[in-house]
Design a protein around this motif. Structure first.
Motif, PDB file in Angstrom:
ATOM      1  N   PRO A 199      83.365   8.037  20.545  1.00  0.00           N
ATOM      2  CA  PRO A 199      83.754   8.887  21.672  1.00  0.00           C
ATOM      3  C   PRO A 199      85.150   9.473  21.578  1.00  0.00           C
ATOM      4  CG  PRO A 199      83.624   6.584  22.334  1.00  0.00           C
ATOM      5  CD  PRO A 199      83.017   6.676  20.973  1.00  0.00           C
ATOM      6  N   GLY A 200      85.994   8.947  20.698  1.00  0.00           N
ATOM      7  CA  GLY A 200      87.327   9.514  20.536  1.00  0.00           C
ATOM      8  C   GLY A 200      87.337  10.784  19.716  1.00  0.00           C
ATOM      9  N   PHE A 201      86.275  11.035  18.961  1.00  0.00           N
ATOM     10  CA  PHE A 201      86.221  12.207  18.085  1.00  0.00           C
ATOM     11  C   PHE A 201      86.232  13.496  18.898  1.00  0.00           C
ATOM     12  CE2 PHE A 201      83.424  15.491  16.291  1.00  0.00           C
ATOM     13  CZ  PHE A 201      84.218  15.884  15.222  1.00  0.00           C
ATOM     14  N   ALA A 202      87.162  14.404  18.554  1.00  0.00           N
ATOM     15  CA  ALA A 202      87.289  15.706  19.226  1.00  0.00           C
ATOM     16  C   ALA A 202      87.347  15.549  20.738  1.00  0.00           C
ATOM     17  CB  ALA A 202      86.149  16.642  18.825  1.00  0.00           C
ATOM     18  N   ASN A 203      87.886  14.418  21.184  1.00  0.00           N
ATOM     19  CA  ASN A 203      87.970  14.126  22.618  1.00  0.00           C
ATOM     20  C   ASN A 203      89.248  13.370  22.939  1.00  0.00           C
ATOM     21  OD1 ASN A 203      86.865  14.360  25.219  1.00  0.00           O
ATOM     22  ND2 ASN A 203      86.030  12.283  25.130  1.00  0.00           N
ATOM     23  N   THR A 204      90.250  13.521  22.071  1.00  0.00           N
ATOM     24  CA  THR A 204      91.516  12.817  22.229  1.00  0.00           C
ATOM     25  C   THR A 204      92.658  13.827  22.211  1.00  0.00           C
ATOM     26  OG1 THR A 204      90.626  10.874  21.084  1.00  0.00           O
ATOM     27  CG2 THR A 204      93.014  11.018  21.276  1.00  0.00           C
ATOM     28  N   GLY A 205      93.577  13.701  23.164  1.00  0.00           N
ATOM     29  CA  GLY A 205      94.726  14.593  23.197  1.00  0.00           C
ATOM     30  C   GLY A 205      94.449  15.865  23.980  1.00  0.00           C
ATOM     31  N   SER A 206      95.257  16.873  23.717  1.00  0.00           N
ATOM     32  CA  SER A 206      95.147  18.148  24.428  1.00  0.00           C
ATOM     33  C   SER A 206      93.908  18.909  23.985  1.00  0.00           C
ATOM     34  CB  SER A 206      96.385  19.000  24.145  1.00  0.00           C
ATOM     35  OG  SER A 206      96.415  19.389  22.774  1.00  0.00           O
ATOM     36  N   ASP A 207      93.564  19.954  24.734  1.00  0.00           N
ATOM     37  CA  ASP A 207      92.441  20.793  24.350  1.00  0.00           C
ATOM     38  C   ASP A 207      92.659  21.394  22.970  1.00  0.00           C
ATOM     39  OD1 ASP A 207      91.093  20.287  26.681  1.00  0.00           O
ATOM     40  OD2 ASP A 207      91.700  22.134  27.685  1.00  0.00           O
ATOM     41  N   THR A 208      93.894  21.745  22.655  1.00  0.00           N
ATOM     42  CA  THR A 208      94.205  22.295  21.325  1.00  0.00           C
ATOM     43  C   THR A 208      93.885  21.290  20.239  1.00  0.00           C
ATOM     44  OG1 THR A 208      95.923  23.792  22.144  1.00  0.00           O
ATOM     45  CG2 THR A 208      96.073  23.120  19.836  1.00  0.00           C
ATOM     46  N   VAL A 209      94.326  20.048  20.426  1.00  0.00           N
ATOM     47  CA  VAL A 209      94.079  19.008  19.424  1.00  0.00           C
ATOM     48  C   VAL A 209      92.584  18.729  19.282  1.00  0.00           C
ATOM     49  CG1 VAL A 209      94.455  16.571  18.860  1.00  0.00           C
ATOM     50  CG2 VAL A 209      96.354  17.972  19.685  1.00  0.00           C
ATOM     51  N   LYS A 210      91.874  18.698  20.399  1.00  0.00           N
ATOM     52  CA  LYS A 210      90.430  18.463  20.354  1.00  0.00           C
ATOM     53  C   LYS A 210      89.730  19.538  19.523  1.00  0.00           C
ATOM     54  CE  LYS A 210      90.378  16.292  24.939  1.00  0.00           C
ATOM     55  NZ  LYS A 210      89.974  16.466  26.351  1.00  0.00           N
ATOM     56  N   LYS A 211      90.093  20.794  19.760  1.00  0.00           N
ATOM     57  CA  LYS A 211      89.462  21.886  19.017  1.00  0.00           C
ATOM     58  C   LYS A 211      89.873  21.876  17.549  1.00  0.00           C
ATOM     59  CE  LYS A 211      88.884  24.948  23.003  1.00  0.00           C
ATOM     60  NZ  LYS A 211      89.272  26.233  23.627  1.00  0.00           N
ATOM     61  N   GLN A 212      91.127  21.543  17.284  1.00  0.00           N
ATOM     62  CA  GLN A 212      91.572  21.457  15.887  1.00  0.00           C
ATOM     63  C   GLN A 212      90.813  20.364  15.138  1.00  0.00           C
ATOM     64  OE1 GLN A 212      95.791  20.881  16.476  1.00  0.00           O
ATOM     65  NE2 GLN A 212      96.259  23.067  16.257  1.00  0.00           N
ATOM     66  N   GLU A 213      90.600  19.220  15.790  1.00  0.00           N
ATOM     67  CA  GLU A 213      89.866  18.154  15.108  1.00  0.00           C
ATOM     68  C   GLU A 213      88.420  18.551  14.854  1.00  0.00           C
ATOM     69  OE1 GLU A 213      88.744  13.415  15.114  1.00  0.00           O
ATOM     70  OE2 GLU A 213      89.534  14.287  16.975  1.00  0.00           O
ATOM     71  N   ALA A 214      87.779  19.171  15.836  1.00  0.00           N
ATOM     72  CA  ALA A 214      86.400  19.616  15.645  1.00  0.00           C
ATOM     73  C   ALA A 214      86.313  20.616  14.501  1.00  0.00           C
ATOM     74  CB  ALA A 214      85.865  20.234  16.932  1.00  0.00           C
ATOM     75  N   ALA A 215      87.246  21.567  14.465  1.00  0.00           N
ATOM     76  CA  ALA A 215      87.255  22.564  13.391  1.00  0.00           C
ATOM     77  C   ALA A 215      87.507  21.914  12.043  1.00  0.00           C
ATOM     78  CB  ALA A 215      88.331  23.617  13.682  1.00  0.00           C
ATOM     79  N   ALA A 216      88.385  20.916  11.996  1.00  0.00           N
ATOM     80  CA  ALA A 216      88.704  20.241  10.739  1.00  0.00           C
ATOM     81  C   ALA A 216      87.495  19.488  10.190  1.00  0.00           C
ATOM     82  CB  ALA A 216      89.876  19.276  10.950  1.00  0.00           C
ATOM     83  N   PHE A 217      86.813  18.757  11.069  1.00  0.00           N
ATOM     84  CA  PHE A 217      85.615  18.037  10.644  1.00  0.00           C
ATOM     85  C   PHE A 217      84.564  19.004  10.112  1.00  0.00           C
ATOM     86  CE2 PHE A 217      81.338  16.467  11.891  1.00  0.00           C
ATOM     87  CZ  PHE A 217      81.259  15.344  11.082  1.00  0.00           C
ATOM     88  N   LEU A 218      84.298  20.040  10.873  1.00  0.00           N
ATOM     89  CA  LEU A 218      83.248  20.981  10.489  1.00  0.00           C
ATOM     90  C   LEU A 218      83.628  21.776   9.245  1.00  0.00           C
ATOM     91  CD1 LEU A 218      82.194  22.179  14.050  1.00  0.00           C
ATOM     92  CD2 LEU A 218      80.914  20.671  12.503  1.00  0.00           C
ATOM     93  N   ALA A 219      84.914  22.047   9.047  1.00  0.00           N
ATOM     94  CA  ALA A 219      85.343  22.750   7.834  1.00  0.00           C
ATOM     95  C   ALA A 219      85.117  21.901   6.595  1.00  0.00           C
ATOM     96  CB  ALA A 219      86.823  23.136   7.945  1.00  0.00           C
ATOM     97  N   ASN A 220      85.420  20.608   6.688  1.00  0.00           N
ATOM     98  CA  ASN A 220      85.172  19.723   5.547  1.00  0.00           C
ATOM     99  C   ASN A 220      83.678  19.540   5.304  1.00  0.00           C
ATOM    100  OD1 ASN A 220      87.727  18.623   4.314  1.00  0.00           O
ATOM    101  ND2 ASN A 220      88.176  18.237   6.471  1.00  0.00           N
ATOM    102  N   VAL A 221      82.914  19.418   6.385  1.00  0.00           N
ATOM    103  CA  VAL A 221      81.461  19.327   6.254  1.00  0.00           C
ATOM    104  C   VAL A 221      80.909  20.597   5.619  1.00  0.00           C
ATOM    105  CG1 VAL A 221      79.337  19.348   7.615  1.00  0.00           C
ATOM    106  CG2 VAL A 221      81.114  17.664   8.110  1.00  0.00           C
ATOM    107  N   ASN A 222      81.421  21.737   6.040  1.00  0.00           N
ATOM    108  CA  ASN A 222      81.002  23.014   5.476  1.00  0.00           C
ATOM    109  C   ASN A 222      81.193  23.032   3.965  1.00  0.00           C
ATOM    110  OD1 ASN A 222      80.579  26.147   5.750  1.00  0.00           O
ATOM    111  ND2 ASN A 222      82.507  25.921   4.654  1.00  0.00           N
ATOM    112  N   HIS A 223      82.353  22.570   3.514  1.00  0.00           N
ATOM    113  CA  HIS A 223      82.658  22.559   2.081  1.00  0.00           C
ATOM    114  C   HIS A 223      81.762  21.594   1.315  1.00  0.00           C
ATOM    115  CE1 HIS A 223      85.264  23.034  -1.460  1.00  0.00           C
ATOM    116  NE2 HIS A 223      85.058  21.737  -1.645  1.00  0.00           N
ATOM    117  N   GLU A 224      81.556  20.427   1.895  1.00  0.00           N
ATOM    118  CA  GLU A 224      80.777  19.402   1.198  1.00  0.00           C
ATOM    119  C   GLU A 224      79.307  19.751   1.079  1.00  0.00           C
ATOM    120  OE1 GLU A 224      82.083  16.614  -0.192  1.00  0.00           O
ATOM    121  OE2 GLU A 224      84.074  17.214   0.443  1.00  0.00           O
TER     122      GLU A 224
END
Length: 371
Positions: A199-224
Motif C-alpha cells: 500500500p505504500g507504493f505510489a501512495n507515499t508523500g506528496s502528489d508529485t512524489v506519488k506520480k513520480q514513483e508510479a512513472a518510475a516503476f512503469l518506465a522500468n517495466v516498459n524497458h524490461e
C-alpha cells in the motif's frame, strides 16, 4: 544467503505477466463518518475526548460520543474532533504509538482501509494495532508489522460515492497512453488490484512524489518488457542458467523452470522462493503462476520494487520516496550491467520512458535521472 537478482537487459527481454488479486478498498472522494471498531468489539477512542495535539488514541468501550466518531474524507486521513490520526514523531518503527494532531498532510497521517479490514499507514507499510493484543479499556494503539491478527482488524467508515475506485495516481486512460501496444494480459484493473500488496507504493508523500514513483516503476517495466509486450524471457537459451543448486531447497520445478517472468523479470530459484514467501504463494514449486496468473505477475514486480535493493543501495520505492532520483531505481534494477557508463544506451532508454510518462502525468521528473 540469498544473492541479489540482477534484472535482465533490454536485448534479452524477459516478459511479464500482470495483474493482482487482493482488491484494495481505498478512500474515494466523498466523506463518511462513524465509529472504528476492533478487538472485542471496542472502539478507537480519543482519550478524554480531548482535541489537544498529542492526545492518546486508545481502545475503549463504544459509547457513541464524539471522541469515537471518525471521518474518512477521501484524502487519506482519518479524523476525529477536527484533527487527524497521527503517528508519534513520524516514526515508521514497530510499536510507534498513535495520537491526535493537527492535520498537515504528512505521510504519518495517511491511512488506507483495505478490503481485508486492515488500516495501513503506507509510509511505514504497517498496520494499526492494539498494543499487546490487550482489549482492556485505555489500551494504547500503535503501528506494527501487518500480521493478520485480530488486534489489527477494524471495521472502519469508508467514504461514500459508490464502488471502490482505485487510489492509483495513473488513470486507465493514461495507462493506455503509456502502453498503446501492450499485451492484453497486462490489464489496468489487474495492476490496480495488485496495489493492496504494497500500500505504500505510489501512495507515499506528496502528489508529485506519488506520480513520480508510479512513472518510475512503469518506465522500468516498459524497458524490461518492451512496452508491456512480452510475458516471458525471450532468450530460451538462458532458461537452464537460473537454478542455484546450492540452495537447500534446490530447484524442485526443474533446472530450467526459473527463467525471467513478470513486469520486473523475476528469475532464479532463490528469488522465486523469496517472492513466494513474501506474497504467500508457492512460487518455488509452481513458478509458472507468474506467467499464467496476471495477478501474481504484478505482485512479483511490486515485491521487487518495494523490498529489494538488487545491485543498488536502496529499494526503488525508497529511491523515489526519499527523492534520491530515478537514476537510483535503474541502479537497483540493473545497475551492475548499465550504470557507471557500462551501457548508457540502456540507461537512456529508461530515462526517455520516465520523462515521457511524467509528462503524461503532468509532473516534473525531478533531478538525478541517470546512474
Amino acid at each position: 544467503m540469498r544473492r541479489p537478482r540482477f534484472l535482465g537487459r533490454f536485448a534479452v527481454l524477459t516478459a511479464l505477466s500482470a495483474a493482482l488479486t487482493t482488491l484494495l478498498t481505498v478512500t474515494p472522494a466523498q466523506a463518511a463518518s462513524g465509529s472504528i471498531t476492533g478487538l472485542a468489539g471496542k472502539c478507537v477512542d480519543v482519550a478524554g475526548a480531548s482535541s489537544a495535539n498529542g492526545t492518546a488514541v486508545q481502545l475503549y468501550d463504544c459509547n457513541g460520543t464524539g471522541a469515537q466518531i471518525w471521518s474518512n474524507p477521501g484524502d487519506g486521513t482519518l479524523r476525529a474532533l477536527g484533527k487527524c490520526l497521527d503517528i508519534v514523531d513520524r516514526s515508521t518503527a514497530d510499536g510507534a504509538t498513535v495520537q491526535l494532531w493537527d492535520c498537515g498532510g504528512s505521510s504519518n497521517q495517511q491511512w488506507v482501509v483495505s478490503g481485508a479490514n486492515d488500516i495501513v499507514n503506507p509510509a511505514a507499510n504497517k498496520c494499526l494495532d492494539v498494543t499487546g493484543n490487550n482489549s482492556a479499556n485505555g489500551t494504547r494503539l500503535q503501528i506494527w508489522t501487518c500480521s493478520g491478527g485480530a488486534n489489527q482488524k477494524w471495521s472502519a467508515p469508508t467514504s461514500g460515492g459508490g464502488g471502490t475506485p482505485s487510489r492509483f495516481v495513473v488513470t486507465e486512460g493514461q495507462f493506455n497512453q503509456m502502453f498503446p501496444g501492450r499485451n492484453s494480459f497486462y490489464t489496468y484493473s489487474g495492476l490496480t488490484a495488485a496495489l493492496s500488496a504494497y500500500p505504500g507504493f505510489a501512495n507515499t508523500g506528496s502528489d508529485t512524489v506519488k506520480k513520480q514513483e508510479a512513472a518510475a516503476f512503469l518506465a522500468n517495466v516498459n524497458h524490461e518488457t518492451g512496452g508491456l509486450v512480452h510475458i516471458v524471457e525471450q532468450n530460451t537459451a538462458n532458461y537452464p542458467h537460473y537454478c542455484d543448486w546450492g540452495q537447500p531447497y534446490g530447484c524442485p520445478a526443474g533446472q530450467a523452470a526459473y527463467y525471467g517472468r513478470g513486469p520486473i523479470q523475476l528469475s532464479w530459484n532463490f528469488n522465486y522462493k523469496a517472492a513466494g514467501d513474501a506474497l504467500g504463494i508457492d512460487l518455488l514449486n509452481n513458478p509458472w503462476l507468474v506467467q499464467n496468473d496476471a495477478a501474481v505477475a504484478w505482485k512479483t514486480g511490486l515485491w521487487y520494487w518495494n523490498t529489494q535493493n538488487g545491485p543498488g543501495t536502496m529499494t526503488p520505492h525508497n529511491a523515489m520516496v526519499n527523492q534520491a532520483g530515478f537514476g537510483q531505481t535503474i541502479r537497483s534494477i540493473n545497475g551492475s550491467l548499465e550504470c557507471d557508463g557500462k551501457n548508457p544506451a540502456q540507461v537512456q532508454s529508461r530515462v526517455d520512458a520516465y520523462n515521457h510518462f511524467t509528462s503524461i502525468l503532468g509532473v516534473s521528473p525531478g533531478s538525478n535521472l541517470y546512474c
